[in-house]
Design a protein around this motif. Structure first.
Motif, mmCIF file in Angstrom:
data_model
loop_
_atom_site.group_PDB
_atom_site.id
_atom_site.type_symbol
_atom_site.label_atom_id
_atom_site.label_comp_id
_atom_site.label_asym_id
_atom_site.label_seq_id
_atom_site.Cartn_x
_atom_site.Cartn_y
_atom_site.Cartn_z
ATOM 1 N N PRO A 75 -2.090 -49.233 7.780
ATOM 2 C CA PRO A 75 -1.951 -50.110 8.949
ATOM 3 C C PRO A 75 -1.047 -49.574 10.051
ATOM 4 C CG PRO A 75 -0.708 -50.986 7.092
ATOM 5 C CD PRO A 75 -1.468 -49.811 6.575
ATOM 6 N N SER A 76 -0.142 -48.686 9.717
ATOM 7 C CA SER A 76 0.735 -48.116 10.744
ATOM 8 C C SER A 76 1.323 -46.820 10.210
ATOM 9 C CB SER A 76 1.865 -49.101 11.088
ATOM 10 O OG SER A 76 2.868 -49.093 10.092
ATOM 11 N N ASP A 77 2.011 -46.097 11.084
ATOM 12 C CA ASP A 77 2.606 -44.820 10.648
ATOM 13 C C ASP A 77 3.856 -45.028 9.803
ATOM 14 O OD1 ASP A 77 4.021 -43.996 13.940
ATOM 15 O OD2 ASP A 77 4.385 -45.641 12.551
ATOM 16 N N ARG A 78 4.217 -46.282 9.544
ATOM 17 C CA ARG A 78 5.331 -46.541 8.629
ATOM 18 C C ARG A 78 4.886 -46.373 7.174
ATOM 19 N NH1 ARG A 78 6.787 -51.209 7.944
ATOM 20 N NH2 ARG A 78 5.131 -52.405 8.979
ATOM 21 N N PHE A 79 3.575 -46.362 6.981
ATOM 22 C CA PHE A 79 3.004 -46.237 5.639
ATOM 23 C C PHE A 79 2.577 -44.798 5.395
ATOM 24 C CE2 PHE A 79 2.232 -50.655 4.153
ATOM 25 C CZ PHE A 79 2.656 -51.332 5.279
ATOM 26 N N SER A 80 2.913 -44.294 4.202
ATOM 27 C CA SER A 80 2.456 -42.964 3.811
ATOM 28 C C SER A 80 2.311 -42.939 2.298
ATOM 29 C CB SER A 80 3.419 -41.881 4.274
ATOM 30 O OG SER A 80 4.690 -42.048 3.655
ATOM 31 N N ALA A 81 1.556 -41.972 1.811
ATOM 32 C CA ALA A 81 1.374 -41.843 0.372
ATOM 33 C C ALA A 81 1.162 -40.396 0.028
ATOM 34 C CB ALA A 81 0.196 -42.687 -0.109
ATOM 35 N N GLU A 82 1.564 -40.055 -1.168
ATOM 36 C CA GLU A 82 1.303 -38.721 -1.675
ATOM 37 C C GLU A 82 0.912 -38.810 -3.145
ATOM 38 O OE1 GLU A 82 4.859 -36.450 -1.108
ATOM 39 O OE2 GLU A 82 5.811 -37.249 -2.911
ATOM 40 N N ARG A 83 0.231 -37.767 -3.568
ATOM 41 C CA ARG A 83 -0.167 -37.689 -4.963
ATOM 42 C C ARG A 83 0.189 -36.290 -5.456
ATOM 43 N NH1 ARG A 83 -6.159 -38.466 -7.768
ATOM 44 N NH2 ARG A 83 -5.360 -38.802 -9.872
ATOM 45 N N THR A 84 1.072 -36.240 -6.400
ATOM 46 C CA THR A 84 1.582 -34.957 -6.871
ATOM 47 C C THR A 84 0.822 -34.500 -8.107
ATOM 48 O OG1 THR A 84 3.288 -36.126 -8.111
ATOM 49 C CG2 THR A 84 3.875 -35.322 -5.928
ATOM 50 N N GLY A 85 0.421 -33.235 -8.087
ATOM 51 C CA GLY A 85 -0.225 -32.644 -9.259
ATOM 52 C C GLY A 85 -1.498 -33.342 -9.667
ATOM 53 N N GLY A 86 -2.140 -34.026 -8.728
ATOM 54 C CA GLY A 86 -3.376 -34.712 -9.049
ATOM 55 C C GLY A 86 -3.201 -35.889 -9.978
ATOM 56 N N SER A 87 -1.955 -36.381 -10.120
ATOM 57 C CA SER A 87 -1.731 -37.478 -11.048
ATOM 58 C C SER A 87 -0.968 -38.612 -10.365
ATOM 59 C CB SER A 87 -0.985 -36.974 -12.285
ATOM 60 O OG SER A 87 -0.771 -38.026 -13.198
ATOM 61 N N VAL A 88 0.336 -38.665 -10.581
ATOM 62 C CA VAL A 88 1.165 -39.765 -10.086
ATOM 63 C C VAL A 88 1.114 -39.835 -8.559
ATOM 64 C CG1 VAL A 88 3.534 -40.588 -9.895
ATOM 65 C CG2 VAL A 88 2.693 -39.677 -12.071
ATOM 66 N N SER A 89 1.104 -41.071 -8.056
ATOM 67 C CA SER A 89 1.106 -41.270 -6.614
ATOM 68 C C SER A 89 2.263 -42.185 -6.219
ATOM 69 C CB SER A 89 -0.210 -41.887 -6.152
ATOM 70 O OG SER A 89 -0.190 -42.166 -4.767
ATOM 71 N N THR A 90 2.786 -41.944 -5.027
ATOM 72 C CA THR A 90 3.845 -42.777 -4.476
ATOM 73 C C THR A 90 3.421 -43.272 -3.106
ATOM 74 O OG1 THR A 90 5.553 -41.490 -5.618
ATOM 75 C CG2 THR A 90 6.262 -42.893 -3.803
ATOM 76 N N LEU A 91 3.504 -44.570 -2.908
ATOM 77 C CA LEU A 91 3.268 -45.185 -1.596
ATOM 78 C C LEU A 91 4.632 -45.518 -1.003
ATOM 79 C CD1 LEU A 91 1.216 -46.462 0.462
ATOM 80 C CD2 LEU A 91 1.559 -48.615 -0.769
ATOM 81 N N THR A 92 4.892 -45.014 0.179
ATOM 82 C CA THR A 92 6.176 -45.234 0.833
ATOM 83 C C THR A 92 5.973 -46.086 2.078
ATOM 84 O OG1 THR A 92 7.027 -43.104 0.050
ATOM 85 C CG2 THR A 92 8.181 -44.139 1.905
ATOM 86 N N ILE A 93 6.786 -47.103 2.217
ATOM 87 C CA ILE A 93 6.789 -47.929 3.425
ATOM 88 C C ILE A 93 8.166 -47.792 4.054
ATOM 89 C CG2 ILE A 93 6.345 -50.190 4.417
ATOM 90 C CD1 ILE A 93 4.967 -50.968 1.789
ATOM 91 N N GLN A 94 8.189 -47.295 5.266
ATOM 92 C CA GLN A 94 9.459 -47.118 5.983
ATOM 93 C C GLN A 94 9.723 -48.321 6.874
ATOM 94 O OE1 GLN A 94 8.391 -43.309 7.869
ATOM 95 N NE2 GLN A 94 9.932 -42.320 6.580
ATOM 96 N N ARG A 95 10.988 -48.608 7.058
ATOM 97 C CA ARG A 95 11.424 -49.685 7.969
ATOM 98 C C ARG A 95 10.602 -50.945 7.727
ATOM 99 N NH1 ARG A 95 10.282 -45.244 10.593
ATOM 100 N NH2 ARG A 95 8.524 -46.155 11.752
ATOM 101 N N THR A 96 10.666 -51.455 6.515
ATOM 102 C CA THR A 96 9.822 -52.582 6.126
ATOM 103 C C THR A 96 9.973 -53.777 7.062
ATOM 104 O OG1 THR A 96 11.549 -53.253 4.564
ATOM 105 C CG2 THR A 96 9.690 -51.991 3.688
ATOM 106 N N GLN A 97 8.874 -54.475 7.224
ATOM 107 C CA GLN A 97 8.804 -55.690 8.026
ATOM 108 C C GLN A 97 8.363 -56.840 7.129
ATOM 109 O OE1 GLN A 97 9.622 -55.541 11.428
ATOM 110 N NE2 GLN A 97 10.210 -53.456 10.860
ATOM 111 N N GLN A 98 8.591 -58.056 7.565
ATOM 112 C CA GLN A 98 8.235 -59.213 6.753
ATOM 113 C C GLN A 98 6.731 -59.277 6.492
ATOM 114 O OE1 GLN A 98 10.127 -62.602 8.658
ATOM 115 N NE2 GLN A 98 11.850 -62.471 7.230
#
Lengths: 113, 108
Positions: free
Chosen positions: A61-84
Motif C-alpha cells: 500500500p505504500s513505500d513504508r511496507f517492504s518484505a524480504e525472503r532469505t534463502g528461499g525460506s523465511v520471510s520478514t514483512l517490515t512496516i516503517q513509521r506505523t500508522q493507526q
C-alpha cells in the motif's frame, strides 16, 4: 509435517515505530505470500515471492511496507513509521508453486496505538 | 487483470438444507479458482480448486463447487448444511485475488 508459522502472534506498537513480522513457510514450498485482513474483512494481497524471481510487490500500500525472503525460506514483512490504519491481521501463506493451493499461517495481529 | 466478486456478504440457511455461496470472476485466459474457509478463531483453510477438467469439483468437508465458464461463476455448494459449517468463506482467482468473503450461518 509442520505448517506455516508466524511470529509474533500479537504485536502492539506505538504510532511511528517500525515493526517486523516473521513467516516460516512449509519446507519445500517455493511460493510465499503476504496478505492483510482487517477485522472481519477480506484479504488484501500485499506481496508474493516465487523461488529466486523478483517479488511481485504490486499490492504493497505504500513505500513504508517492504518484505524480504532469505534463502528461499523465511520471510520478514517490515512496516516503517506505523500508522493507526496499519492495524490489521497480517497473514502469511505458502504454496508448492504459484497457482497451487495456499497454506496459511495463524497470522500476526498488529495494533498501532 | 483478474478479479473476483462474492455478491453476498451473508448467507443464512437452516441445518439440513442445501447451501450455495456465490462467486463470479473475471480473468483473461483459463482461470485457476479456489475456495477457502475461515472458521472462528482459526486460520484460513483450503477447501477445493478448479484448474481444468470436470466442471464439478469436490473438496473437503462435503463441499463441492461448479465451474460455469459461460456465466463466469464458481459457486460453492453443499447438499446438507451443518451448524459446524458456519464460517467465513472466500473465493479466490489466480490464487492471489480474493473476494471480500461471505459469512455463512447455519442455524439448528
Amino acid at each position: 509435517g509442520a505448517g506455516v508459522s508466524q511470529s509474533p502472534s500479537n504485536k502492539v506498537t506505538e504510532k511511528g515505530k517500525d515493526v517486523e513480522l516473521r513467516c516460516d513457510p512449509i519446507s519445500g514450498h517455493t511460493a510465499l505470500y503476504w496478505y492483510r485482513q482487517s477485522l472481519g474483512q477480506g484479504l488484501e494481497f500485499l506481496i508474493y515471492f516465487q523461488g529466486n524471481s523478483a517479488p511481485d510487490k504490486s499490492g504493497l500500500p505504500s513505500d513504508r511496507f517492504s518484505a524480504e525472503r532469505t534463502g528461499g525460506s523465511v520471510s520478514t514483512l517490515t512496516i516503517q513509521r506505523t500508522q493507526q490504519e496499519d492495524s490489521a491481521v497480517y497473514l502469511c501463506a505458502s504454496s508448492l508453486l504459484v497457482g497451487y493451493e495456499q497454506y496459511f499461517g495463524p497470522g500476526t495481529r498488529l495494533t498501532v496505538t | 487483470a483478474q478479479s473476483v466478486a462474492q455478491p453476498e456478504d451473508q448467507v443464512n440457511v437452516a441445518e439440513g438444507n442445501p447451501l450455495t455461496v456465490k462467486c463470479t470472476y473475471s480473468v483473461s485466459g483459463n482461470p485457476y479458482l479456489f475456495w477457502y474457509v475461515q472458521y472462528p478463531n482459526r486460520g484460513l483453510q483450503f477447501l477445493l480448486k478448479y484448474i481444468t477438467g470436470d466442471n464439478l469439483v469436490k473438496g473437503s468437508y462435503g463441499f463441492e463447487a461448479e465451474f460455469n465458464k459461460s456465466q463466469t461463476s464458481f459457486h460453492l455448494k453443499k447438499p446438507s448444511a451443518l451448524v459446524s459449517d458456519s464460517a467465513l468463506y472466500f473465493c479466490a482467482v489466480g490464487n492471489m485475488r480474493f473476494g471480500a468473503g461471505t459469512r455463512l450461518t447455519v442455524k439448528p
